[in-house]
Design a protein around this motif. Sequence first.
Motif, short mmCIF file in Angstrom:
data_model
loop_
_atom_site.label_atom_id
_atom_site.label_comp_id
_atom_site.label_asym_id
_atom_site.label_seq_id
_atom_site.Cartn_x
_atom_site.Cartn_y
_atom_site.Cartn_z
N ARG A 17 38.51 12.24 59.77
CA ARG A 17 38.04 13.75 60.20
C ARG A 17 36.91 14.29 59.33
O ARG A 17 36.21 15.04 60.03
CB ARG A 17 39.23 14.53 60.18
N GLU A 18 36.89 14.33 58.18
CA GLU A 18 36.14 15.12 57.48
C GLU A 18 34.68 14.27 57.54
O GLU A 18 33.65 15.05 57.59
CB GLU A 18 36.39 14.99 55.94
N SER A 19 34.55 12.96 57.91
CA SER A 19 33.22 12.25 57.91
C SER A 19 32.69 12.82 59.33
O SER A 19 31.42 13.14 59.54
CB SER A 19 33.15 10.84 58.13
N THR A 54 31.39 22.11 55.35
CA THR A 54 31.92 21.04 54.70
C THR A 54 31.55 20.71 53.53
O THR A 54 32.23 20.32 52.39
CB THR A 54 31.96 19.98 55.50
N ASP A 96 43.40 20.38 59.78
CA ASP A 96 42.91 21.04 58.51
C ASP A 96 43.79 21.11 57.31
O ASP A 96 44.75 20.46 57.31
CB ASP A 96 42.50 22.56 58.98
N PHE A 115 29.57 18.43 52.79
CA PHE A 115 29.46 16.80 52.77
C PHE A 115 28.04 16.24 52.27
O PHE A 115 27.04 16.81 52.79
CB PHE A 115 29.87 16.29 53.95
N HIS A 123 33.54 15.58 60.97
CA HIS A 123 33.20 16.95 61.08
C HIS A 123 31.69 17.16 60.54
O HIS A 123 30.95 17.84 60.82
CB HIS A 123 34.23 17.74 59.97
N ARG A 128 42.54 11.82 57.54
CA ARG A 128 41.81 12.64 56.84
C ARG A 128 40.38 12.41 56.44
O ARG A 128 39.27 13.20 56.94
CB ARG A 128 42.33 13.16 55.26
N ARG A 129 39.85 11.34 55.99
CA ARG A 129 38.67 10.78 55.48
C ARG A 129 37.90 10.64 56.96
O ARG A 129 36.71 11.02 56.90
CB ARG A 129 38.94 9.53 55.01
#
Length: 212
Positions: free
Chosen positions: A11-13, A94, A156, A96, A15, A8-9
């Motif tokens: 993928r989020e970075s 996102t 997701d 971020f 993205h 998850r971490r």
Amino acid sequence: MTNAEDYRRTRESLHAVAEQLLAGPEYRRSRTIRLVAAPGGFATVKEPKLAVREDLLLADDEPVGKLHGSTIAELAAAAGLEPGMPEGVYADVTGFDPHAQLWIDADQARILTRAYELGDAALRALGPGATPVLWPEHFDIGIDLDEVNYGVSPGDALIGEPYAYIGPWTPRSGDFWNQSFGAARTIAELGGSEALLEFFTAGRLLAAREPK
């Protein structure tokens, strides 16, 4: 093997990098947000020529810096880019922080980029002549054929790992269609490129045969 939290971490970075370091600069320069799968990662389709390959940001095929431990702001400065979203194109962002450190596990990143590679190959086989697009909004790669979306998502809130999906524009019913949007199978469940293409092909046949 996917480690849920590390994946998850990662993928989020990735993205956030796709949105703020590739799609944003591409939109400001070339008025498109389209990205494509590339060896070990993904890339812009127009200027500026940017790519992610494993843990590196590339500009004009030259390494700019490592992603893990860097910030989007730092990498943008090193590449001479203006970081940030493609403003006004879509709302589901996102969020971020560009000054937060990116966190990317190499093994988990490879799971994600391998899903794109498999998806790109299967989608090109499904629709000869079609060019799969990696959309930064949902970070998925896909095509549409005969009012049906086909693609691969890196995961997701619904499914936390890479999965293939089929989304008819008009809902279908039946056992094959196991999601509200259509059908989905995880890449791990499918197991390989041939099974992925078989899933897409089966869905295409069912979508054409079943009433809208």
